[in-house]
Enzyme design. Sequence first.
Site, PDB file in Angstrom:
ATOM      1  N   TYR A 197      -0.205   8.456  -2.903  1.00 58.91           N
ATOM      2  CA  TYR A 197      -0.026   8.141  -4.322  1.00 58.91           C
ATOM      3  C   TYR A 197      -1.044   8.871  -5.202  1.00 58.91           C
ATOM      4  CZ  TYR A 197       3.268   4.197  -3.681  1.00 58.91           C
ATOM      5  OH  TYR A 197       4.368   3.406  -3.421  1.00 58.91           O
ATOM      6  N   GLY A 198      -2.189   9.217  -4.617  1.00 56.52           N
ATOM      7  CA  GLY A 198      -3.304   9.778  -5.383  1.00 56.52           C
ATOM      8  C   GLY A 198      -2.957  10.913  -6.340  1.00 56.52           C
TER       9      GLY A 198
ATOM     10  N   ASP B  22       0.853  -1.196   0.000  1.00 59.43           N
ATOM     11  CA  ASP B  22       0.000   0.000   0.000  1.00 59.43           C
ATOM     12  C   ASP B  22       0.882   1.237   0.000  1.00 59.43           C
ATOM     13  OD1 ASP B  22      -2.567   1.409   0.244  1.00 59.43           O
ATOM     14  OD2 ASP B  22      -1.833   1.984   2.217  1.00 59.43           O
ATOM     15  N   SER B  23       0.282   2.368  -0.328  1.00 62.37           N
ATOM     16  CA  SER B  23       1.025   3.626  -0.330  1.00 62.37           C
ATOM     17  C   SER B  23       1.376   4.076   1.087  1.00 62.37           C
ATOM     18  CB  SER B  23       0.189   4.712  -1.010  1.00 62.37           C
ATOM     19  OG  SER B  23      -1.000   4.929  -0.262  1.00 62.37           O
TER      20      SER B  23
ATOM     21  N   CYS C  35      -4.173  -0.995  -2.387  1.00 61.68           N
ATOM     22  CA  CYS C  35      -4.159   0.443  -2.629  1.00 61.68           C
ATOM     23  C   CYS C  35      -4.966   0.661  -3.894  1.00 61.68           C
ATOM     24  CB  CYS C  35      -2.711   0.911  -2.820  1.00 61.68           C
ATOM     25  SG  CYS C  35      -2.539   2.612  -3.400  1.00 61.68           S
ATOM     26  N   ASN C  36      -6.003   1.485  -3.809  1.00 60.16           N
ATOM     27  CA  ASN C  36      -6.876   1.701  -4.960  1.00 60.16           C
ATOM     28  C   ASN C  36      -6.156   2.406  -6.102  1.00 60.16           C
ATOM     29  OD1 ASN C  36     -10.032   1.138  -4.289  1.00 60.16           O
ATOM     30  ND2 ASN C  36      -8.864   1.586  -2.447  1.00 60.16           N
ATOM     31  N   THR C  37      -5.325   3.401  -5.774  1.00 59.50           N
ATOM     32  CA  THR C  37      -4.609   4.141  -6.810  1.00 59.50           C
ATOM     33  C   THR C  37      -3.695   3.195  -7.585  1.00 59.50           C
ATOM     34  OG1 THR C  37      -4.631   6.073  -5.349  1.00 59.50           O
ATOM     35  CG2 THR C  37      -3.196   6.191  -7.258  1.00 59.50           C
TER      36      THR C  37
ATOM     37  N   CYS D 183     -10.642   3.884  -1.178  1.00 55.80           N
ATOM     38  CA  CYS D 183      -9.255   4.064  -0.756  1.00 55.80           C
ATOM     39  C   CYS D 183      -9.145   3.311   0.553  1.00 55.80           C
ATOM     40  CB  CYS D 183      -8.934   5.545  -0.553  1.00 55.80           C
ATOM     41  SG  CYS D 183      -7.314   5.824   0.210  1.00 55.80           S
ATOM     42  N   THR D 184      -8.102   2.491   0.706  1.00 60.87           N
ATOM     43  CA  THR D 184      -8.032   1.648   1.911  1.00 60.87           C
ATOM     44  C   THR D 184      -7.716   2.446   3.173  1.00 60.87           C
ATOM     45  OG1 THR D 184      -5.792   1.024   1.200  1.00 60.87           O
ATOM     46  CG2 THR D 184      -7.559  -0.545   0.769  1.00 60.87           C
ATOM     47  N   HIS D 185      -7.387   3.729   3.021  1.00 62.03           N
ATOM     48  CA  HIS D 185      -7.222   4.576   4.207  1.00 62.03           C
ATOM     49  C   HIS D 185      -8.591   4.966   4.809  1.00 62.03           C
ATOM     50  CE1 HIS D 185      -3.155   5.176   2.590  1.00 62.03           C
ATOM     51  NE2 HIS D 185      -2.811   5.711   3.742  1.00 62.03           N
TER      52      HIS D 185
ATOM     53  N   GLU E 109      -2.689   9.293   7.700  1.00 63.03           N
ATOM     54  CA  GLU E 109      -1.246   9.061   7.820  1.00 63.03           C
ATOM     55  C   GLU E 109      -0.632   9.828   8.994  1.00 63.03           C
ATOM     56  OE1 GLU E 109       1.022   7.088   6.103  1.00 63.03           O
ATOM     57  OE2 GLU E 109      -0.617   6.140   4.990  1.00 63.03           O
TER      58      GLU E 109
END
Length: 266
Positions: free
Chosen positions: A43-44, A11-12, A74-76, A185-187, A153
């Site tokens: 990353y977006g 993931d980012s 990570c979706n991006t 988004c996994t966040h 983050e």
Amino acid sequence: MTNTQPIGFIDSGVGGLTVVKEAMKQLPNEHIIYLGDTARCPYGPRPAEQVIAYTWQMTHFLLEKNIKMLVIACNTATAVALEEIKEQLNIPVVGVILPGTRAAVKTTKNRNIGIIGTAGTVKSGSYEKAIKTKVPEATVSSLACPKFVPIVESNQFQSSVAKKIVAETLIPLKFKKLDTLILGCTHYPLLRPIIQNVMGEQVTLIDSGAETIGEVSMLLDYFDIANTTAGQPSAYFYTTGSTVMFDGIAKEWLETIPVHSEHIDL
């Protein structure tokens, strides 16, 4: 390939931990290795070529750890790099977009689906394309939420600042009569209580990361690589950023799992 090899998650940043949490719940025998590129997160906003390059760097790191499956949590990265990586690896590779789409299509009653994600994910149109393929008459509303990942983050996802930013960001979706909203988004599941509160109880939130583990489970069975050996499963965590920050969020989110991440440079 042996069944006791670990599953790799990339993931980012810390967002993919929401996927790992679900994996630990649904696949308690599996060994897990997680790499979060917190130093270069988010990353977006980055160009697709850069995201692809970073995703490959993380992938190569985990391949050296002898993983039996790769989850791009990570979706991006899923939006821009999944197909290329899938084609070139000889192990199963899973992304987070299709499982989230399937769950949303199954859940919606009025076919009015919202997607929130990073600028990169929204720009790619991946969710919209996937939904329209399954339900051509669906109304899809996408919204980029660039401020959400930095909140998570920096470990402020329960703060009053988070509440304010989420409420202001989601205003455009409030009048769309959505009954289903994909957390693309996994966040974002770390902000779930706030997002639910803003959108209202009538909107079902779909956690694309959690849905992904259903697919992982199915592929483990399909390729006959599920770990059936009794014993204590292990979880290793790597970050390109601060281990203190990473461990703080990971401990809070994974609760029962002791997390001592290791710093690496890619």
